[in-house]
Design a protein around this motif. Structure first.
Motif, PDB file in Angstrom:
ATOM      1  N   ARG A  36      24.644 -24.757 -80.973  1.00 45.64           N
ATOM      2  CA  ARG A  36      24.815 -25.001 -82.411  1.00 45.64           C
ATOM      3  C   ARG A  36      24.314 -23.835 -83.247  1.00 45.64           C
ATOM      4  NH1 ARG A  36      20.309 -26.248 -85.142  1.00 45.64           N
ATOM      5  NH2 ARG A  36      18.414 -26.741 -83.990  1.00 45.64           N
ATOM      6  N   GLU A  37      23.541 -22.929 -82.619  1.00 46.14           N
ATOM      7  CA  GLU A  37      22.989 -21.806 -83.359  1.00 46.14           C
ATOM      8  C   GLU A  37      23.816 -20.537 -83.201  1.00 46.14           C
ATOM      9  OE1 GLU A  37      18.402 -23.339 -82.783  1.00 46.14           O
ATOM     10  OE2 GLU A  37      19.212 -21.733 -81.566  1.00 46.14           O
ATOM     11  N   THR A  38      24.809 -20.594 -82.357  1.00 47.31           N
ATOM     12  CA  THR A  38      25.628 -19.414 -82.143  1.00 47.31           C
ATOM     13  C   THR A  38      26.596 -19.238 -83.296  1.00 47.31           C
ATOM     14  OG1 THR A  38      25.497 -19.770 -79.769  1.00 47.31           O
ATOM     15  CG2 THR A  38      27.217 -18.272 -80.550  1.00 47.31           C
TER      16      THR A  38
ATOM     17  N   GLU B 169      19.101 -15.391 -86.525  1.00 46.21           N
ATOM     18  CA  GLU B 169      18.463 -14.112 -86.860  1.00 46.21           C
ATOM     19  C   GLU B 169      16.989 -14.124 -86.518  1.00 46.21           C
ATOM     20  OE1 GLU B 169      17.903 -10.736 -90.234  1.00 46.21           O
ATOM     21  OE2 GLU B 169      19.617 -12.082 -90.259  1.00 46.21           O
ATOM     22  N   ARG B 170      16.304 -15.200 -86.826  1.00 49.03           N
ATOM     23  CA  ARG B 170      14.889 -15.297 -86.476  1.00 49.03           C
ATOM     24  C   ARG B 170      14.686 -15.187 -84.971  1.00 49.03           C
ATOM     25  NH1 ARG B 170      15.519 -17.592 -91.244  1.00 49.03           N
ATOM     26  NH2 ARG B 170      13.752 -17.805 -92.681  1.00 49.03           N
ATOM     27  N   LEU B 171      15.549 -15.829 -84.228  1.00 48.83           N
ATOM     28  CA  LEU B 171      15.448 -15.772 -82.768  1.00 48.83           C
ATOM     29  C   LEU B 171      15.611 -14.345 -82.263  1.00 48.83           C
ATOM     30  CD1 LEU B 171      17.465 -18.974 -81.772  1.00 48.83           C
ATOM     31  CD2 LEU B 171      14.987 -18.626 -81.652  1.00 48.83           C
ATOM     32  N   ARG B 172      16.517 -13.575 -82.876  1.00 45.83           N
ATOM     33  CA  ARG B 172      16.705 -12.188 -82.457  1.00 45.83           C
ATOM     34  C   ARG B 172      15.429 -11.375 -82.638  1.00 45.83           C
ATOM     35  NH1 ARG B 172      21.993 -12.822 -84.529  1.00 45.83           N
ATOM     36  NH2 ARG B 172      21.408 -12.113 -86.614  1.00 45.83           N
ATOM     37  N   HIS B 173      14.787 -11.552 -83.777  1.00 45.64           N
ATOM     38  CA  HIS B 173      13.562 -10.801 -84.035  1.00 45.64           C
ATOM     39  C   HIS B 173      12.447 -11.205 -83.072  1.00 45.64           C
ATOM     40  CE1 HIS B 173      15.348  -8.955 -87.466  1.00 45.64           C
ATOM     41  NE2 HIS B 173      15.436 -10.079 -88.165  1.00 45.64           N
TER      42      HIS B 173
ATOM     43  N   THR C  48      13.227 -28.645 -88.696  1.00 47.03           N
ATOM     44  CA  THR C  48      12.819 -29.581 -89.737  1.00 47.03           C
ATOM     45  C   THR C  48      13.250 -29.100 -91.116  1.00 47.03           C
ATOM     46  OG1 THR C  48      10.900 -30.255 -88.428  1.00 47.03           O
ATOM     47  CG2 THR C  48      10.852 -30.761 -90.785  1.00 47.03           C
ATOM     48  N   GLU C  49      13.183 -27.772 -91.322  1.00 47.28           N
ATOM     49  CA  GLU C  49      13.537 -27.204 -92.618  1.00 47.28           C
ATOM     50  C   GLU C  49      15.041 -27.201 -92.854  1.00 47.28           C
ATOM     51  OE1 GLU C  49      11.812 -23.361 -92.506  1.00 47.28           O
ATOM     52  OE2 GLU C  49       9.745 -24.088 -92.671  1.00 47.28           O
ATOM     53  N   GLY C  50      15.804 -27.491 -91.813  1.00 41.19           N
ATOM     54  CA  GLY C  50      17.249 -27.530 -91.954  1.00 41.19           C
ATOM     55  C   GLY C  50      17.862 -26.177 -92.272  1.00 41.19           C
ATOM     56  N   LEU C  51      17.327 -25.116 -91.664  1.00 39.64           N
ATOM     57  CA  LEU C  51      17.847 -23.771 -91.922  1.00 39.64           C
ATOM     58  C   LEU C  51      19.274 -23.637 -91.415  1.00 39.64           C
ATOM     59  CD1 LEU C  51      14.787 -21.555 -90.916  1.00 39.64           C
ATOM     60  CD2 LEU C  51      15.567 -22.146 -93.214  1.00 39.64           C
TER      61      LEU C  51
ATOM     62  N   LEU D 298      15.379 -15.702 -95.530  1.00 40.23           N
ATOM     63  CA  LEU D 298      14.393 -14.852 -94.882  1.00 40.23           C
ATOM     64  C   LEU D 298      13.351 -14.392 -95.891  1.00 40.23           C
ATOM     65  CD1 LEU D 298      16.763 -12.691 -92.653  1.00 40.23           C
ATOM     66  CD2 LEU D 298      15.151 -14.428 -91.865  1.00 40.23           C
ATOM     67  N   PRO D 299      12.134 -14.066 -95.421  1.00 42.15           N
ATOM     68  CA  PRO D 299      11.108 -13.596 -96.370  1.00 42.15           C
ATOM     69  C   PRO D 299      11.524 -12.297 -97.041  1.00 42.15           C
ATOM     70  CG  PRO D 299      10.423 -13.254 -94.076  1.00 42.15           C
ATOM     71  CD  PRO D 299      11.648 -14.102 -94.036  1.00 42.15           C
TER      72      PRO D 299
END
Length: 207
Positions: free
Chosen positions: A128-130, A102-106, A92-95, A150-151
């Motif tokens: 599409r995320e690769t 990267e989030r998925l890796r963590h 939804t945020e269109g990241l 990222l935070p």
């Protein structure tokens, strides 16, 4: 300015409830500094900055869950509905694709820590995320890429340490406890690796 990356301090700075942070800290304590490469079966050391980035991403995820109405009492209570919600939010945020990857890796690393391998398919990289690894990506962990979505990572600095020491009347141990870190990390931030007397002449620190 000497900045010290310490995952313990990142946890301390989180706005999550104290009980949750205590459980999270116990969970990551013996896991955060190494990562298993499933392709080779070898363990690799994880740099301090990457450790902090991982902790920041995970705690931000749990904060988002709480804001969304989910209240897992401990990090061990992670469920598939939580991960589906996070993925939906990222979509939804269109990241950017690399940011999602990267989030998925963590989160994949975290799922391995809590031994809930059945959740891994939810965290798989969709086509599409690769994204190809850039020269800024650290291998083999692959956990650090330049991504301003990222935070932010809280870091220990001389100013932060001096404020804590002032508040606790020069007690190194109490200052370290208040910052949620070790006396060694506090000294490093304070002195930049130099001898204490050389770094700040005349300063007396109580242990």
């Amino acid at each position: 300015m000497q900045a010290v990356y310490d995952y313990r301090y990142v946890i301390t700075c989180s706005t999550l409830p104290a009980v949750f942070k205590r459980e999270f800290r116990k969970l990551v304590r013996n896991r955060i500094d190494s990562s298993l490469d499933v392709r080779t079966g070898r363990c690799y050391a994880v740099p301090a900055e990457v450790q902090c980035r991982r902790v920041a991403v995970l705690l931000e995820g749990f904060r988002v869950l709480r804001a969304g109405g989910f209240t897992p009492e401990t990090p061990w209570n992670l469920r598939s509905k939580h991960l589906h919600y996070l993925r939906s939010r990222w979509s939804t945020e269109g990241l950017p694709e690399q940011a999602v990857a990267e989030r998925l890796r963590h989160w994949r690393e975290f799922v391995v820590w809590i031994n809930k391998l059945g959740l891994l398919p939810i965290l798989s990289l969709f086509p599409r995320e690769t994204a190809p690894r850039s020269r800024h990506t650290r291998a083999p962990d692959g956990a650090l890429v330049h991504d301003n979505t990222l935070p932010a990572i809280p870091v220990l600095t001389e100013a932060i340490v001096m404020a804590a020491l002032t508040e606790h009347r020069g007690s190194l141990r109490r200052a370290a406890y208040a910052l949620g870190t070790t006396t060694a990390a506090v000294c490093h931030a304070l002195t930049g690796g130099r001898a204490r007397d050389e770094a700040i002449p005349g300063l007396t620190i109580l242990n």
